[in-house]
Design a protein around this motif. Structure first.
Motif, PDB file in Angstrom:
ATOM      1  N   ALA A  29       0.862  -1.179   0.000  1.00 55.27           N
ATOM      2  CA  ALA A  29       0.000   0.000   0.000  1.00 55.27           C
ATOM      3  C   ALA A  29       0.898   1.229   0.000  1.00 55.27           C
ATOM      4  O   ALA A  29       1.836   1.325   0.804  1.00 55.27           O
ATOM      5  N   VAL A  30       0.625   2.162  -0.907  1.00 56.10           N
ATOM      6  CA  VAL A  30       1.402   3.392  -1.017  1.00 56.10           C
ATOM      7  C   VAL A  30       0.487   4.566  -0.720  1.00 56.10           C
ATOM      8  O   VAL A  30      -0.510   4.783  -1.427  1.00 56.10           O
ATOM      9  N   THR A  31       0.791   5.293   0.321  1.00 54.29           N
ATOM     10  CA  THR A  31       0.004   6.471   0.705  1.00 54.29           C
ATOM     11  C   THR A  31       0.958   7.587   1.072  1.00 54.29           C
ATOM     12  O   THR A  31       1.865   7.392   1.886  1.00 54.29           O
ATOM     13  N   GLY A  32       0.757   8.755   0.463  1.00 54.45           N
ATOM     14  CA  GLY A  32       1.589   9.901   0.780  1.00 54.45           C
ATOM     15  C   GLY A  32       3.068   9.667   0.572  1.00 54.45           C
ATOM     16  O   GLY A  32       3.909  10.244   1.280  1.00 54.45           O
ATOM     17  N   GLY A  33       3.444   8.822  -0.369  1.00 51.04           N
ATOM     18  CA  GLY A  33       4.841   8.544  -0.643  1.00 51.04           C
ATOM     19  C   GLY A  33       5.449   7.462   0.217  1.00 51.04           C
ATOM     20  O   GLY A  33       6.605   7.073   0.009  1.00 51.04           O
ATOM     21  N   ASN A  34       4.698   6.952   1.187  1.00 52.39           N
ATOM     22  CA  ASN A  34       5.183   5.882   2.058  1.00 52.39           C
ATOM     23  C   ASN A  34       4.680   4.531   1.555  1.00 52.39           C
ATOM     24  O   ASN A  34       3.524   4.399   1.161  1.00 52.39           O
ATOM     25  N   VAL A  35       5.557   3.535   1.596  1.00 54.32           N
ATOM     26  CA  VAL A  35       5.217   2.194   1.120  1.00 54.32           C
ATOM     27  C   VAL A  35       5.167   1.235   2.299  1.00 54.32           C
ATOM     28  O   VAL A  35       6.145   1.100   3.034  1.00 54.32           O
ATOM     29  N   SER A  36       4.023   0.571   2.466  1.00 54.78           N
ATOM     30  CA  SER A  36       3.875  -0.479   3.469  1.00 54.78           C
ATOM     31  C   SER A  36       3.695  -1.801   2.749  1.00 54.78           C
ATOM     32  O   SER A  36       2.959  -1.876   1.762  1.00 54.78           O
ATOM     33  N   VAL A  37       4.379  -2.840   3.232  1.00 54.91           N
ATOM     34  CA  VAL A  37       4.279  -4.154   2.590  1.00 54.91           C
ATOM     35  C   VAL A  37       3.992  -5.209   3.641  1.00 54.91           C
ATOM     36  O   VAL A  37       4.318  -5.053   4.818  1.00 54.91           O
ATOM     37  N   ALA A  38       3.365  -6.284   3.212  1.00 54.31           N
ATOM     38  CA  ALA A  38       3.061  -7.389   4.118  1.00 54.31           C
ATOM     39  C   ALA A  38       2.900  -8.655   3.294  1.00 54.31           C
ATOM     40  O   ALA A  38       2.642  -8.604   2.086  1.00 54.31           O
ATOM     41  N   ALA A  39       3.045  -9.802   3.941  1.00 54.75           N
ATOM     42  CA  ALA A  39       2.903 -11.091   3.266  1.00 54.75           C
ATOM     43  C   ALA A  39       2.314 -12.107   4.222  1.00 54.75           C
ATOM     44  O   ALA A  39       2.517 -12.031   5.436  1.00 54.75           O
ATOM     45  N   VAL A  40       1.583 -13.056   3.661  1.00 56.59           N
ATOM     46  CA  VAL A  40       1.012 -14.167   4.420  1.00 56.59           C
ATOM     47  C   VAL A  40       1.403 -15.466   3.723  1.00 56.59           C
ATOM     48  O   VAL A  40       1.215 -15.609   2.506  1.00 56.59           O
ATOM     49  N   GLY A  41       1.981 -16.397   4.464  1.00 56.60           N
ATOM     50  CA  GLY A  41       2.325 -17.708   3.926  1.00 56.60           C
ATOM     51  C   GLY A  41       3.576 -17.745   3.088  1.00 56.60           C
ATOM     52  O   GLY A  41       3.978 -18.813   2.616  1.00 56.60           O
ATOM     53  N   VAL A  42       4.203 -16.584   2.864  1.00 54.38           N
ATOM     54  CA  VAL A  42       5.427 -16.491   2.070  1.00 54.38           C
ATOM     55  C   VAL A  42       6.313 -15.411   2.690  1.00 54.38           C
ATOM     56  O   VAL A  42       5.818 -14.503   3.365  1.00 54.38           O
TER      57      VAL A  42
END
Length: 325
Positions: A29-42
């Protein structure tokens, strides 16, 4: 993961929505120039097939090459590729980039029905051609009327034509024009299963059956690129802040499915609940993906799953939620 933040809550938010068919997925998810990442099962560095989001990347490289003066929108495929005097040689790059060239989805010489049955029954890769084989198939194609018609063949040819105009292979074009400037270290174009990276996932059908990876030199510009969620998050941020090469590819220039759905160079723009969403999705035998942008809200979402069940509606939903936070 420089400049990126791992957010387990983001994955938890999606897990209940995606359901049991998506037990291995990643989200950015990219909001206001910030990138958040997440993963499930990998793991977060796992690499997925991005499917037809590859077309969006080819659209960027096409627009960038036009801006560099290496090619022009009015050039034909035959001016850049050794197609002889066949019908496919006569179509313009611009028409191919908008899926309005008259080229079919796949060449008949590739026996698409036979390959589809093999995919369904045995999970085999329905592609795998090298460039010489692709050109041979393209020479046999008869053009249809030039109304909007989604064409994998068209984007395979477009990517290799753009690369030829730059004096590069498509693989090197991606590496030098996209990966290097944007620091995308996991995005690549495997020409065979033996070229897969150590973090490559095996995709599965929606019923859990393993599928062969979709690799092939010919396929790369239309559906053969792989990447991690971290790199896809970085790419999405670059699309939003305008630092990606060929950013004009996002701008719609023609109707695609009526006036409410328009197309740029591969990228689709539609009106969704009063907002413009620019997006592309991807689907292979064992993977599904979606990348969407609300450019006015400076917000973007990437979803990638190691199963073939679609994630499109979940991507649209998450993007809408993020723009209303």
């Amino acid at each position: 993961m420089s400049g990126l933040q791992a957010e387990p809550a983001l994955a938890a938010r999606l897990g209940g929505v995606l359901g049991n068919r998506h037990s291995r997925f990643a989200v950015a998810a990219v909001t206001g120039g910030n990138v958040s990442v997440a993963a499930v099962g990998v793991p977060l560095d796992a690499d997925f097939e991005i499917g037809s989001i590859s077309k969006g990347i080819t659209g960027l490289l096409y627009a960038d090459a036009c801006e560099r003066g290496e090619i022009s929108a009015g050039m034909t495929l035959g001016e850049l590729l050794p197609l002889g005097d066949c019908e496919a040689a006569q179509v313009t790059l611009a028409s191919v980039s908008r899926h309005s060239s008259g080229l079919p989805r796949l060449p008949g010489a590739a026996h698409p029905l036979r390959r589809t049955f093999a995919l369904l029954l045995r999970g085999t890769n329905p592609y795998g051609e090298d460039l010489a084989e692709l050109l041979m198939q393209a020479r046999t194609v008869r053009l249809r009327d030039p109304r909007p018609r989604y064409s994998n063949l068209g984007f395979e040819l477009l990517g290799h034509a753009v690369a030829a105009g730059a004096g590069l292979t498509y693989r090197d074009l991606v590496a030098t024009r996209l990966c290097t400037p944007l620091c995308l270290t996991s995005l690549y174009t495997p020409s065979a299963a033996s070229n897969l990276g150590p973090d490559a996932l095996t995709g599965r059908s929606r019923f859990g059956r393993p599928k062969q990876p979709w690799t092939g030199e010919a396929l790369a510009p239309a559906g053969g690129i792989r990447a991690s969620i971290s790199d896809m998050g970085r790419l999405t941020r670059a699309l939003l802040d305008g630092s990606a090469p060929g950013i004009s590819a996002l701008d719609p220039v023609a109707d695609f499915a009526g006036p409410a759905v328009r197309i740029g160079a591969a990228w689709i723009t539609l009106e969704a609940k009063g907002r413009s969403v620019t997006w592309h999705n991807g689907a292979t035998g064992g993977f599904s993906s979606w990348l969407g942008l609300d450019r006015d809200a400076n917000t973007g979402v990437v979803l990638m799953s190691a199963t073939s069940a679609s994630v499109d509606r979940h991507g649209f939903r998450l993007l809408e939620e993020l723009t209303h936070l």
